[in-house]
Design a protein around this motif. Sequence first.
Motif, mmCIF file in Angstrom:
data_model
loop_
_atom_site.group_PDB
_atom_site.id
_atom_site.type_symbol
_atom_site.label_atom_id
_atom_site.label_comp_id
_atom_site.label_asym_id
_atom_site.label_seq_id
_atom_site.Cartn_x
_atom_site.Cartn_y
_atom_site.Cartn_z
ATOM 1 N N UNK A 1 0.819 -1.214 0.000
ATOM 2 C CA UNK A 1 0.000 0.000 0.000
ATOM 3 C C UNK A 1 0.853 1.264 0.000
ATOM 4 N N UNK A 2 2.041 1.181 0.569
ATOM 5 C CA UNK A 2 2.933 2.338 0.610
ATOM 6 C C UNK A 2 3.931 2.350 -0.542
ATOM 7 N N UNK A 3 3.760 1.423 -1.506
ATOM 8 C CA UNK A 3 4.653 1.358 -2.651
ATOM 9 C C UNK A 3 5.871 0.486 -2.451
ATOM 10 N N UNK A 4 5.976 -0.201 -1.284
ATOM 11 C CA UNK A 4 7.148 -1.048 -1.061
ATOM 12 C C UNK A 4 7.129 -2.258 -1.985
ATOM 13 N N UNK A 5 8.291 -2.597 -2.521
ATOM 14 C CA UNK A 5 8.439 -3.768 -3.378
ATOM 15 C C UNK A 5 8.506 -5.004 -2.486
ATOM 16 N N UNK A 6 7.546 -5.900 -2.670
ATOM 17 C CA UNK A 6 7.477 -7.145 -1.904
ATOM 18 C C UNK A 6 7.580 -8.296 -2.905
ATOM 19 N N UNK A 7 8.419 -9.264 -2.598
ATOM 20 C CA UNK A 7 8.769 -10.300 -3.570
ATOM 21 C C UNK A 7 8.415 -11.683 -3.045
ATOM 22 N N UNK A 8 7.890 -12.490 -3.943
ATOM 23 C CA UNK A 8 7.738 -13.916 -3.655
ATOM 24 C C UNK A 8 8.715 -14.653 -4.579
ATOM 25 N N UNK A 9 9.648 -15.389 -3.978
ATOM 26 C CA UNK A 9 10.686 -16.074 -4.744
ATOM 27 C C UNK A 9 10.525 -17.578 -4.603
ATOM 28 N N UNK A 10 10.550 -18.284 -5.740
ATOM 29 C CA UNK A 10 10.453 -19.736 -5.692
ATOM 30 C C UNK A 10 11.678 -20.352 -5.021
#
Length: 503
Positions: A335-344
């Motif tokens: 919501x604040x523009x932070x880059x959140x990653x899901x990595x295999x």
Amino acid sequence: MFVDSLVARLAEHPGQRMRFLARDGSTLVKTYAEIHDDARLLMAELRDSGLGAGDLVGVLGPNCYEWILADLALLALGCVPVAIPAENRHDAAEIGALVDRYRLAALLVTRALPGEAGLPAATASLSDRPVKLDPVRHADAPELPPGVRTIAFSSGTAGTQKGLLLTDDGIANTVELSARAWRVTPDDDIAIVMPYSNFQQRYLTYLAIWTGCAATVVPPEIMFQAFKTVEPTIILGPPSFFELLHHRVMAADPAERMERGRGWLSMYGSRVRLMYTGSAPVPPAMVTLFQELGAPLYELYGSTEIGWIAMNVPGLARIGTAGRPVDGITVELGDDGEVVVRAERPQVVGYVYEGVETQDAVFLPDGRIATGDLGVIEDGFLRLTGRKKNVIITRSGVKINPAELEADLERALPGVRAMVALPDGAALLACVVWIEDIEDTARAAEIEAYIKRMNAGREPSHRIATTLVRPAEELTVESGLLTRNFKIDRGAVARAVWGSGDR
């Protein structure tokens, strides 16, 4: 296992080589066959000293052949190398504290130290062979999660130093992904410039061994002189690796720019086919200029916790962005523009020693990893806009992203070495600008005049109240204003200017 097999992999390309350049210009050349044999010999010495699978073994010292040899031998033995940060330069009397601090079974130093007679029993200098030491067994040594094969240190996604638990599968994924994306072949030569204690430089060495290409280790102080001679084909580095050429071209008159054309690129050698930059804000004008000159410079984005996140590649690139997410990575924006990653296949599974208290804020319960970076996604390309921790909140609650202010200034003021916007200690904004010629009063006046004009079109909360112009030569790792990754340390700048890093 991937890292365990690197020594054996050397034997598959016996004629390939690594080069190690010293500051004095001398060069050590080792074929992969020689490295293989040297690693096997060191493995035997370490095994005879009582080291084995699961033992935490520190490696300390500047980049050199002994550093990477120790790393490869330890990995093949099943030990867990702990890469002590390069800035930890200790004499012999202090080495024992490192063994205790990190609960090491042993510590290998790559060069003889002052007062070597006082080295603890668990420590050995790789300049004195055969290696002989007496491992220490700590009852409170950290218990590592399954799959962890090495420990490195970095500033981490939250901005303070972290001990990172790197996994075999995550390292393998990063190497395999790079080999595919960059189409690495045995004809390539990868330049390694930053300290081996930074994990990226070790992974680049693993990439060279895995693909059978060459690698050349060059001290940053002589890299431009060296590149003309050693002719690397792949160069990775922070923007500072490429800004020097940008400044030189922009300082030349238009006729000289056109006349020299691609000749400007000779400082990187004539064989370079791929240049990548990231790890700090990248001026789009710099990438544009390089590509206009015919240089293969692209932006990419990653973190030690995750590996590569996004990457531009030839034929699929957009200047001003970090590229598209790589295979196995899903990028979301908070919501604040932070880059959140899901990595295999994430590279790191958590923290140890330092930073453990921030682990839950980074490694989220649902398997995602919070990067601490801010960004936007445009047509599938990720554009980074700043760091979450650097956002300035005024007394009235207004949030200001300093990176956006800095980008505006960089576009309008070419030739400036660097700049940062930060609070001035009185709830106002200040801008620190570094220029090459501090005696050029006209240049300083031009900068201040532009900022004054810019302020007129901004909301009061976004106006820069103070402008400080400083000499570019103070931007060094030794001064403390740059991190060992050549990023500007905003806290150090605040302390240097106002005497506090908490403003």
